[in-house]
Design an enzyme around this catalytic site. Sequence first.
Site, mmCIF file in Angstrom:
data_model
loop_
_atom_site.group_PDB
_atom_site.id
_atom_site.type_symbol
_atom_site.label_atom_id
_atom_site.label_comp_id
_atom_site.label_asym_id
_atom_site.label_seq_id
_atom_site.Cartn_x
_atom_site.Cartn_y
_atom_site.Cartn_z
ATOM 1 N N THR A 135 0.806 -1.216 0.000
ATOM 2 C CA THR A 135 0.000 0.000 0.000
ATOM 3 C C THR A 135 0.841 1.268 0.000
ATOM 4 O O THR A 135 1.941 1.312 0.579
ATOM 5 C CB THR A 135 -0.918 0.020 1.244
ATOM 6 O OG1 THR A 135 -1.539 1.309 1.377
ATOM 7 C CG2 THR A 135 -0.127 -0.241 2.516
ATOM 8 N N GLU A 137 0.235 3.729 1.729
ATOM 9 C CA GLU A 137 0.306 4.236 3.098
ATOM 10 C C GLU A 137 1.678 3.989 3.721
ATOM 11 O O GLU A 137 2.049 4.638 4.699
ATOM 12 C CB GLU A 137 -0.787 3.599 3.962
ATOM 13 C CG GLU A 137 -2.189 4.103 3.683
ATOM 14 C CD GLU A 137 -2.435 5.517 4.205
ATOM 15 O OE1 GLU A 137 -1.779 5.928 5.185
ATOM 16 O OE2 GLU A 137 -3.292 6.217 3.634
ATOM 17 N N TYR A 159 -1.464 0.353 10.706
ATOM 18 C CA TYR A 159 -1.753 -0.306 9.435
ATOM 19 C C TYR A 159 -0.547 -0.240 8.510
ATOM 20 O O TYR A 159 -0.103 -1.253 7.963
ATOM 21 C CB TYR A 159 -2.964 0.360 8.770
ATOM 22 C CG TYR A 159 -3.170 -0.047 7.330
ATOM 23 C CD1 TYR A 159 -3.726 -1.279 7.005
ATOM 24 C CD2 TYR A 159 -2.807 0.811 6.281
ATOM 25 C CE1 TYR A 159 -3.909 -1.658 5.681
ATOM 26 C CE2 TYR A 159 -2.987 0.438 4.964
ATOM 27 C CZ TYR A 159 -3.546 -0.793 4.671
ATOM 28 O OH TYR A 159 -3.717 -1.166 3.352
ATOM 29 N N LYS A 163 2.049 -3.235 7.100
ATOM 30 C CA LYS A 163 2.241 -3.474 5.668
ATOM 31 C C LYS A 163 3.718 -3.376 5.268
ATOM 32 O O LYS A 163 4.164 -4.073 4.351
ATOM 33 C CB LYS A 163 1.399 -2.490 4.860
ATOM 34 C CG LYS A 163 -0.091 -2.824 4.839
ATOM 35 C CD LYS A 163 -0.364 -4.084 4.030
ATOM 36 C CE LYS A 163 -1.816 -4.266 3.700
ATOM 37 N NZ LYS A 163 -2.063 -5.404 2.797
#
Length: 361
Positions: A135, A137, A159, A163
């Site tokens: 991701t 992010e 999160y 990841k």
Amino acid sequence: MNLQKIAFITGVTGQDGSYLAEFLLKKGYHVHGLVRRTSTFNRGRIEHLRNKNPPGKNTFELHYGDLLDFQSIDSLITHIRPNEIYNLAAQSHVAVSFDTSEYTSQVNALGPLRVLQAIVANGLSETCRFYQASTSEMFGKVLETPQTETTPFSPRSPYAISKVSAYWTTINYREAFNVFACNGIMFNHESPRRGENFVSRKITLSLAKILSGQQEKIFLGNLNAYRDWGFAKDYVEAMWLILQQPKPDDFVLSSGQQHSIRDFVHEAFELCGFNIAWRGSGTDEVGFDKNTDRTLVEVNPSFFRPSEVDTLIGDSGKANNILNWHSKTPFKELVYLMVEADLKESGLDPKKFLKLCMVDR
């Protein structure tokens, strides 16, 4: 000799999983999907695929299991012996990860580790290819713009941290165990199948509810967060292309265009005839319809993340050149598709509300 490829998708009931399953079935794959036992039935995105199985031939199968349980993952991979595994399952809501950080890490960081370990344990390192859904992010508080495959990570949430761990685990199994393991670093990719707790879908669904009289206004957090928005259906093709290459590698998948949450609101509401303007500042800012002076958007401080990611925009030049992949759906058309679907979902006739001239279709 049966040369039909076998794919195993975790997260098959989600937005990306359902589009990927459709894509692979059209390619002639035998598709297996991982589902968790839950108290509610959450297979609406894939039920049409189960109903399309040819008579006497089950090309789309679902299996109970959980990324938290190595035994279930190992048993399924032993049984299925897939040619390709797409790990799309995750606790994927960034804001929620601040309240469920341990669970988020268990699913997002250790889940891929369990899948990769099962590949190795079953002697499939040479025959099974693995795709990890990474991701944007991970870039967090960005260190360069636009972000590429070589941009350093600076995660800003549990999160994103989970990841990053999965990203490096994927590379480690590629280097240490010779697994054909790849990361697709996906920037925001939306669709009518997006979960209702994601901001893009929250906007289009709330708009439909406002038009149908079920809701007065929409409450949002950071209106000035800029994201690189694409259409999820375009992005699943890139997942597949990554696993068809002669050697494993990692790719940024993005549109290369950037729009704010405010832009998304303006685009969606304008499609239905509203003329959104803004007044006030900070948490006191509101969006109102200039035609009626009706307040339609308010800021709720509780929707701000403890640590915000202000801007993300990707450079998918590597994917363009090596995979011949491009994000096909423009921002305006993406918003149109989502608004149209949520109008239908709310029992409204899109032809009555949508300004078709807004999108070059």
